[in-house]
Scaffold this motif. Structure first.
Motif, mmCIF file in Angstrom:
data_model
loop_
_atom_site.group_PDB
_atom_site.id
_atom_site.type_symbol
_atom_site.label_atom_id
_atom_site.label_comp_id
_atom_site.label_asym_id
_atom_site.label_seq_id
_atom_site.Cartn_x
_atom_site.Cartn_y
_atom_site.Cartn_z
ATOM 1 N N LEU A 180 -4.679 24.330 20.243
ATOM 2 C CA LEU A 180 -4.758 25.788 20.195
ATOM 3 C C LEU A 180 -6.218 26.185 20.162
ATOM 4 C CD1 LEU A 180 -3.137 28.491 19.873
ATOM 5 C CD2 LEU A 180 -3.578 28.259 17.425
ATOM 6 N N THR A 181 -6.637 26.981 21.142
ATOM 7 C CA THR A 181 -8.041 27.363 21.272
ATOM 8 C C THR A 181 -8.200 28.859 21.123
ATOM 9 O OG1 THR A 181 -8.479 25.496 22.765
ATOM 10 C CG2 THR A 181 -10.081 27.302 22.768
ATOM 11 N N LEU A 182 -9.122 29.255 20.257
ATOM 12 C CA LEU A 182 -9.553 30.640 20.201
ATOM 13 C C LEU A 182 -10.568 30.810 21.314
ATOM 14 C CD1 LEU A 182 -8.701 29.821 17.197
ATOM 15 C CD2 LEU A 182 -10.082 31.772 16.488
ATOM 16 N N THR A 183 -10.193 31.504 22.373
ATOM 17 C CA THR A 183 -11.026 31.625 23.552
ATOM 18 C C THR A 183 -11.997 32.795 23.409
ATOM 19 O OG1 THR A 183 -9.314 32.896 24.698
ATOM 20 C CG2 THR A 183 -9.282 30.506 24.981
ATOM 21 N N PRO A 206 -0.249 15.291 16.873
ATOM 22 C CA PRO A 206 -1.558 15.880 16.575
ATOM 23 C C PRO A 206 -1.637 17.340 17.031
ATOM 24 C CG PRO A 206 -1.794 13.747 17.672
ATOM 25 C CD PRO A 206 -0.362 14.149 17.812
ATOM 26 N N LEU A 207 -2.198 18.164 16.159
ATOM 27 C CA LEU A 207 -2.517 19.552 16.475
ATOM 28 C C LEU A 207 -4.019 19.721 16.321
ATOM 29 C CD1 LEU A 207 -2.074 22.662 16.821
ATOM 30 C CD2 LEU A 207 -1.612 22.731 14.357
ATOM 31 N N THR A 208 -4.670 20.197 17.360
ATOM 32 C CA THR A 208 -6.117 20.417 17.331
ATOM 33 C C THR A 208 -6.402 21.905 17.442
ATOM 34 O OG1 THR A 208 -6.484 18.284 18.426
ATOM 35 C CG2 THR A 208 -8.324 19.838 18.412
ATOM 36 N N ILE A 209 -7.214 22.412 16.535
ATOM 37 C CA ILE A 209 -7.629 23.812 16.560
ATOM 38 C C ILE A 209 -9.086 23.861 16.986
ATOM 39 C CG2 ILE A 209 -7.805 25.966 15.293
ATOM 40 C CD1 ILE A 209 -4.970 24.968 15.354
ATOM 41 N N VAL A 210 -9.385 24.685 17.991
ATOM 42 C CA VAL A 210 -10.745 24.784 18.526
ATOM 43 C C VAL A 210 -11.199 26.231 18.471
ATOM 44 C CG1 VAL A 210 -12.237 24.339 20.518
ATOM 45 C CG2 VAL A 210 -10.267 22.853 20.083
ATOM 46 N N ASN A 211 -12.380 26.453 17.937
ATOM 47 C CA ASN A 211 -12.940 27.802 17.870
ATOM 48 C C ASN A 211 -13.986 27.984 18.954
ATOM 49 O OD1 ASN A 211 -13.970 30.306 17.188
ATOM 50 N ND2 ASN A 211 -15.108 29.569 15.406
ATOM 51 N N ASP A 212 -13.564 28.558 20.066
ATOM 52 C CA ASP A 212 -14.484 28.921 21.154
ATOM 53 C C ASP A 212 -14.586 30.441 21.268
ATOM 54 O OD1 ASP A 212 -15.125 26.351 21.866
ATOM 55 O OD2 ASP A 212 -13.662 26.207 23.494
ATOM 56 N N SER A 213 -14.335 31.141 20.159
ATOM 57 C CA SER A 213 -14.309 32.605 20.206
ATOM 58 C C SER A 213 -15.656 33.188 20.591
ATOM 59 C CB SER A 213 -13.869 33.171 18.861
ATOM 60 O OG SER A 213 -14.845 32.928 17.861
ATOM 61 N N GLY A 214 -16.745 32.514 20.176
ATOM 62 C CA GLY A 214 -18.080 33.036 20.444
ATOM 63 C C GLY A 214 -18.456 34.207 19.579
ATOM 64 N N SER A 215 -17.527 34.673 18.734
ATOM 65 C CA SER A 215 -17.774 35.849 17.903
ATOM 66 C C SER A 215 -17.658 35.561 16.415
ATOM 67 C CB SER A 215 -16.779 36.964 18.274
ATOM 68 O OG SER A 215 -16.909 37.335 19.633
ATOM 69 N N PHE A 216 -17.009 34.458 16.049
ATOM 70 C CA PHE A 216 -16.802 34.118 14.650
ATOM 71 C C PHE A 216 -17.083 32.633 14.451
ATOM 72 C CE2 PHE A 216 -14.282 37.821 15.547
ATOM 73 C CZ PHE A 216 -14.405 38.615 14.414
ATOM 74 N N SER A 234 -13.148 22.737 10.478
ATOM 75 C CA SER A 234 -14.249 21.830 10.168
ATOM 76 C C SER A 234 -14.805 21.253 11.454
ATOM 77 C CB SER A 234 -13.763 20.705 9.252
ATOM 78 O OG SER A 234 -12.721 19.993 9.852
ATOM 79 N N GLY A 235 -16.124 21.328 11.610
ATOM 80 C CA GLY A 235 -16.752 20.733 12.775
ATOM 81 C C GLY A 235 -16.383 21.416 14.069
ATOM 82 N N GLY A 236 -16.561 20.699 15.170
ATOM 83 C CA GLY A 236 -16.268 21.286 16.469
ATOM 84 C C GLY A 236 -14.795 21.444 16.723
ATOM 85 N N GLU A 237 -13.982 20.492 16.229
ATOM 86 C CA GLU A 237 -12.540 20.544 16.392
ATOM 87 C C GLU A 237 -11.884 20.183 15.070
ATOM 88 O OE1 GLU A 237 -11.433 17.950 19.551
ATOM 89 O OE2 GLU A 237 -12.351 19.186 21.124
ATOM 90 N N THR A 238 -10.840 20.900 14.722
ATOM 91 C CA THR A 238 -10.105 20.610 13.498
ATOM 92 C C THR A 238 -8.793 19.954 13.884
ATOM 93 O OG1 THR A 238 -11.089 22.500 12.365
ATOM 94 C CG2 THR A 238 -9.066 21.593 11.425
ATOM 95 N N ARG A 239 -8.568 18.733 13.386
ATOM 96 C CA ARG A 239 -7.370 17.975 13.750
ATOM 97 C C ARG A 239 -6.406 17.940 12.576
ATOM 98 N NH1 ARG A 239 -11.675 15.650 16.385
ATOM 99 N NH2 ARG A 239 -11.385 15.338 18.636
#
Length: 401
Positions: free
Chosen positions: A394-397, A53-63, A110-115
């Motif tokens: 992988l998180t966009l911080t 599993p690969l999870t992509i998380v967008n926590d950039s706060g800017s996009f 998609s959503g909070g986390e993309t799996r």
């Protein structure tokens, strides 16, 4: 973790970047990322699963998610491939180019986390913000379909205006080997969490770390032109090729090292043993498990760890070159005649140093970063590995705060 310069170098050829140097058209991707090992330290381990599993998380706060685009591209079994949104592996095909002449391999969030599902391959996970990246499918020298990768540091590259960055990985039966990288440029804050035999994280910036890195590089006169607005900081090697960085920046330091070690020894310890060197004639010659020698490098050689500091995959010259390259970039060779230096407090202490790499390390919570090609010497790179991985995240911080 054993320092990778202390191991047999399974893949020690520096790629100047999968996207090439300062050319109008980026180069075709070739093999695995910069310095990813092919096997874990310590020998055999259970084979990793065929996918994970690969999870992509967008926590950039800017996009928001609609403005984040993900690309998983690389190589498997000698072919250039990509991962589709449904997690399957697809070959690169010339027919994938659209009417504009570029592929659209973007995976939306998609959503909070993309799996997603990540299969065995070596490559990069790119993220672009606000606009999609332009990857072009072309024919390589062997007549096979291949990709031209983004070269965001090149002003003529179609991806230059796009805010983007990447993480690198090799995932195979030996496990997962991955890192965040600033070897080419720094733009988007990314962190990796790898779970399996251990639970590890790398790439996490300090609060305000992105802005601090931009400010630190901008305030050093010789490096200031490497900062491109609030979009990216170009690594000094690429800056040199583009005329933004002095071609002789490291010359005084290189001359001092050559002069100093004409009269005394420098020792370099690697997995092959200890090498003892002096400058004889114009070459820095080391005796030990094998005799290796180096002509005086240029500033470009130091920044890219190439040319006269090239590191062949031979177990002897390669590891010594890697240690010398790290010593030049970290400015430790004069004060520490036994290399590699393992105390980070001794790094970047002189005015004439790699201030770009210094800023990258200072911006990270754990002090680890890939600020130059052999920043893994003595384990100071933002690199983690696991022989039995169960998931990667992988998180966009945050860009701010």
């Amino acid at each position: 973790m054993t320092s990778r310069h202390q191991r047999t170098l399974g893949r020690r050829r520096l790629l100047f970047a999968l996207g090439g140097t300062a050319a109008a058209v980026p180069a075709i991707a070739a093999v695995a990322p910069y310095a990813l090992a092919g096997t874990p330290a310590g020998g055999a381990a259970p084979a990793a699963a065929d996918s994970m599993p690969l999870t992509i998380v967008n926590d950039s706060g800017s996009f928001d998610n609609a403005n984040v685009h993900v690309y998983i591209v690389g190589n498997r079994d000698g072919r250039q491939v990509r991962v589709t949104p449904d997690g399957t592996l697809a070959p690169i095909a010339l027919a994938d180019n659209g009417p504009d002449g570029f592929t659209d391999y973007a995976i939306g969030l998609s959503g909070g986390e993309t799996r997603l599902s990540l299969p065995h391959m070596s490559g990069r996970i790119y993220v672009s913000l606000g606009a999609k990246l332009k990857f072009k499918a072309v024919t390589d020298g062997n007549g096979n379909a291949a990709l031209q990768y983004p070269a965001g540091w090149v002003t003529s590259d179609p991806n230059h205006p796009v805010l983007h960055d990447c993480a690198e990985f090799t995932f195979n039966a030996a496990g997962m080997f991955c890192n965040t990288t600033m070897v080419d440029m720094f733009s988007v804050p990314l962190s990796i969490r790898l779970t399996g035999a251990e639970d590890q994280t790398t790439g996490q910036l300090r609060a305000g770390g992105r802005a601090a890195a931009f400010a630190a590089v901008r305030q050093v006169e010789e490096f200031a032109r490497l900062v491109v607005d609030d979009t990216r900081i170009v690594a000094p090697g690429h800056g040199l090729d583009a005329g933004l960085f002095a071609k002789d920046y490291f010359a005084p330091s290189i001359d001092e090292v050559w002069s100093t070690y004409t009269a005394r020894d420098l020792t370099v310890t690697t997995n092959a043993g200890t090498f003892t060197g002096r400058v004889r004639g114009e070459r820095f010659t080391f005796d030990g498990p094998a005799q290796v020698s180096f002509a005086k490098p240029s500033t470009r050689d130091v920044l890219f760890c190439d040319g006269n500091l090239a590191a062949p995959n031979d177990g002897t010259t390669g590891p010594v070159a890697a240690v010398l390259g790290a010593g030049f970039n970290r400015s430790t060779l004069i004060g520490h005649p036994a290399q590699p230096t393992t105390d980070a407090a001794a790094f970047y202490r002189t005015d004439l140093t790699n201030h770009y790499a210094k800023a990258m390390h200072a911006a990270h919570e754990d002090g680890k970063a890939y600020g130059f090609a052999f920043d893994d010497v003595a384990d100071f790179a933002s690199y983690i590995q696991d022989p039995a991985p169960t998931g990667i995240r992988l998180t966009l911080t945050p860009f701010e705060g």
